[in-house]
Design an enzyme around this catalytic site. Structure first.
Site, PDB file in Angstrom:
ATOM      1  CG  HIS A 123      -1.918   1.111   1.265  1.00  0.00           C
ATOM      2  ND1 HIS A 123      -3.087   1.050   1.991  1.00  0.00           N
ATOM      3  CD2 HIS A 123      -1.934   2.330   0.675  1.00  0.00           C
ATOM      4  CE1 HIS A 123      -3.771   2.179   1.851  1.00  0.00           C
ATOM      5  NE2 HIS A 123      -3.071   2.977   1.048  1.00  0.00           N
TER       6      HIS A 123
ATOM      7  CE  LYS B  52      -7.701   1.275  -0.741  1.00  0.00           C
ATOM      8  NZ  LYS B  52      -6.733   2.348  -0.573  1.00  0.00           N
TER       9      LYS B  52
ATOM     10  CG  HIS C  48      -5.481   2.200   6.103  1.00  0.00           C
ATOM     11  ND1 HIS C  48      -6.828   2.091   6.263  1.00  0.00           N
ATOM     12  CD2 HIS C  48      -5.298   2.970   4.999  1.00  0.00           C
ATOM     13  CE1 HIS C  48      -7.428   2.768   5.294  1.00  0.00           C
ATOM     14  NE2 HIS C  48      -6.521   3.299   4.518  1.00  0.00           N
TER      15      HIS C  48
ATOM     16  CG  ASP D 234      -1.919   4.783   3.581  1.00  0.00           C
ATOM     17  OD1 ASP D 234      -1.814   5.123   2.387  1.00  0.00           O
ATOM     18  OD2 ASP D 234      -2.883   5.100   4.292  1.00  0.00           O
TER      19      ASP D 234
ATOM     20  CG  HIS E 201      -0.434  15.053   1.079  1.00  0.00           C
ATOM     21  ND1 HIS E 201      -1.344  14.998   0.045  1.00  0.00           N
ATOM     22  CD2 HIS E 201      -0.777  14.059   1.933  1.00  0.00           C
ATOM     23  CE1 HIS E 201      -2.207  14.012   0.278  1.00  0.00           C
ATOM     24  NE2 HIS E 201      -1.881  13.420   1.415  1.00  0.00           N
TER      25      HIS E 201
ATOM     26  N   PRO F 230      -4.793  14.428   4.514  1.00  0.00           N
ATOM     27  CG  PRO F 230      -6.410  12.750   4.312  1.00  0.00           C
ATOM     28  CD  PRO F 230      -6.126  14.175   3.943  1.00  0.00           C
ATOM     29  N   GLY F 231      -2.244  12.065   5.435  1.00  0.00           N
ATOM     30  CA  GLY F 231      -1.184  11.204   4.903  1.00  0.00           C
ATOM     31  C   GLY F 231       0.187  11.819   5.039  1.00  0.00           C
TER      32      GLY F 231
HETATM   33  C1  NCD Z   1      -4.206   8.668   1.408  1.00  0.00           C
HETATM   34  C2  NCD Z   1      -3.746   9.612   0.312  1.00  0.00           C
HETATM   35  O1  NCD Z   1      -3.226  10.697   0.620  1.00  0.00           O
HETATM   36  O2  NCD Z   1      -3.832   9.262  -0.862  1.00  0.00           O
HETATM   37  N1  NCD Z   1      -4.191   9.388   2.638  1.00  0.00           N
HETATM   38  C3  NCD Z   1      -4.122   8.837   3.873  1.00  0.00           C
HETATM   39  O3  NCD Z   1      -4.209   9.588   4.848  1.00  0.00           O
HETATM   40  N2  NCD Z   1      -3.952   7.558   4.065  1.00  0.00           N
HETATM   41  C4  NCD Z   1      -5.550   8.118   1.093  1.00  0.00           C
HETATM   42  C5  NCD Z   1      -5.858   6.803   1.762  1.00  0.00           C
HETATM   43  O4  NCD Z   1      -5.058   5.860   1.730  1.00  0.00           O
HETATM   44  O5  NCD Z   1      -6.961   6.649   2.318  1.00  0.00           O
HETATM   45 ZN    ZN Z   2      -3.481   4.960   1.132  1.00  0.00          ZN
HETATM   46 ZN    ZN Z   3      -6.999   4.417   2.774  1.00  0.00          ZN
END
Ligand code: NCD
Ligand code: ZN
Ligand code: ZN
Length: 425
Positions: free
Chosen positions: A68, A153, A217, A290, A294, A306-307
């Site tokens: 992922h 997915k 996740h 994951d 960004h 998010p991420g």
């Molecule tokens: C992911 C993204 O930025 O693409 N963000 C995240 O917080 N995990 C999206 C996702 O995997 O749900």
């Molecule tokens: Zn993701």
């Molecule tokens: Zn996700």
């Protein structure tokens, strides 16, 4: 175009020293031939081949397999692209990445898939697969399968798709993975209940239809329990957990603000412990980053997306657990052999017949996590300042030395795609 065969001729050689084989460290030798592990033994017959002798404190692990990641690229290349993302993977000892379809354009049409595959082919340094999202029509998915996608997915917005069951069944029959983001869009409380509701719903689907579903996740203690109950009831369900849900809790948000924002959110300490224990006790089926880069500007804005990146710390967090004797070497399986089995690719084990993807770990050295020095375009991390044990000294992909002590030895386009046609589907 890259002529990878001409540029990187596969050599025949041996690696001798401490190897991670089937759950333990053993003194042995590997014979590498044509990009594959040809033989494994205490001593090997082919004495003419050159030998790489591992150092006293070095251990050879299989290359990590991350099921992922978000390599972005296309119109999101300012966040990450196939070169920077796979560079980040390589430095982190990850020799295979499976890329998510929430790109711009989203990977739900054949043209978007072709565009992504072209970028990946020209730029990837490590091996990879590409997921397809839920398309509008079934025949689009069937065509995508012929292009060699690694799996499907499912996002929360797809739960009501009229073709969803058909897609899950097709994948199940072909031995392809179906990865599900578990978050019921109809449940308001994003704090756990949405995940609980989605896990219950899709576990039932798995039991009733005998189909395989992989939950990605998984982040709370309730859902880990639910996964175990579903497995006992006979559901063909599997799940992965992330480094951040295993090692960090929600308190970090006060200190780091937008940097610590992620989906699913960091949970309370009780859930953190449950996720950590599912890793330590090998209850989770896989460990996956994951990796969701960004720009720093976006992450420090009013509305941080998010991420965050994870590929350069994920293996280090595991080796630290092992070297501090908090966990056994077997946790490495959750980031190598187990995800490789879920993805149906010939990777993740130092055994004859498998791709010669090898990470040489110097167990003596330590390092400090610094987002600033990441190779990912996203140069920040919620693990900033963590002291980790074990430095990746060398990485081999299909027998070719790709990385050594900070230096890259393969060119853009070296990475090879794996997908639908592969394995014993
Ligand atoms: C992911 C993204 O930025 O693409 N963000 C995240 O917080 N995990 C999206 C996702 O995997 O749900
Ligand atoms: Zn993701
Ligand atoms: Zn996700």
């Amino acid at each position: 175009m890259t002529g990878q065969e001409e540029e990187c001729p596969y050599e025949t050689y041996k690696i001798t020293g401490k190897l991670y084989i089937s759950g333990e460290i053993r003194e042995a030798s590997l014979l590498i031939k044509e990009g594959k592990i040809a033989l494994l033994g205490k001593s090997l017959p082919d004495m003419s081949a050159p030998t790489l002798e591992l150092g006293r404190y070095e251990v050879a692990l299989p290359g990590m397999v991350d099921l992922h990641v978000h390599m972005r690229g296309l119109k999101l290349s300012h966040k990450e692209d196939w070169y920077s993302g796979t560079l980040s993977a390589l430095k982190g000892g990850v020799t295979f990445v499976a890329d998510m379809p929430n790109t711009v354009p989203p990977t739900v049409t054949i043209s978007a898939l072709e565009e992504k595959l072209e970028e990946a082919k020209l730029n990837a340094l490590v091996d990879y697969g590409v997921y397809f999202g839920v398309p509008g029509k079934l025949d689009i998915y069937l065509r995508a399968l012929n292009k060699g996608i690694i799996g499907l997915k499912i996002y929360p917005k797809d739960y009501r798709s009229p073709i969803l069951m058909k897609l899950i069944k097709i994948n199940s029959e072909r031995g392809l993975i179906t990865v599900l983001h578990a978050e019921d869009p109809e449940v308001e409380d994003k704090n756990r209940l949405a995940e609980v509701s989605a896990v219950k719903y899709f576990s039932k689907i798995s039991i009733n239809h005998g189909v395989r579903i992989h939950f990605t996740h998984i982040s709370s203690s309730e859902t880990v329990n639910l996964m175990l109950i579903s497995k006992l009831k006979g559901a063909k369900v599997t799940f992965d957990i992330t480094p951040h849900h295993a090692f960090l809790n929600e308190k970090l948000r006060e200190r780091l603000g937008g940097i610590a924002i992620v989906r699913p959110p960091l949970r309370d300490e009780e859930s953190r412990v449950a996720i950590y224990n599912s890793l330590r006790n090998l209850i989770a089926d896989a460990y996956a980053t994951d990796h969701a880069p960004h720009t720093l500007e976006e992450k420090t804005s009013e509305k941080p997306p998010p991420g965050f990146p994870g590929l350069e710390v994920s293996l280090g967090l595991l080796t630290t657990e092992v070297l501090e004797r908090k966990a056994s070497w077997r946790i490495i399986d959750l980031y190598s052999s187990r995800p490789a089995e879920l993805l149906n690719i010939p990777k993740g084990k130092l055994l004859p017949g498998f791709d010669a993807d090898i990470v040489v770990l110097d167990t003596k050295r330590r390092w400090k996590v610094k987002g600033e020095s990441f190779l990912s375009k996203a140069k920040y991390t919620p693990f900033e300042g963590w002291e980790l044990r074990g430095i990746i000294s060398k990485v081999f992909i299909r027998g070719v030395k790709a990385y050594e002590e900070g230096e890259i030895f393969v060119k853009r386009g070296f990475g090879k795609m794996y997908g639908g046609h592969f394995g014993e589907n």
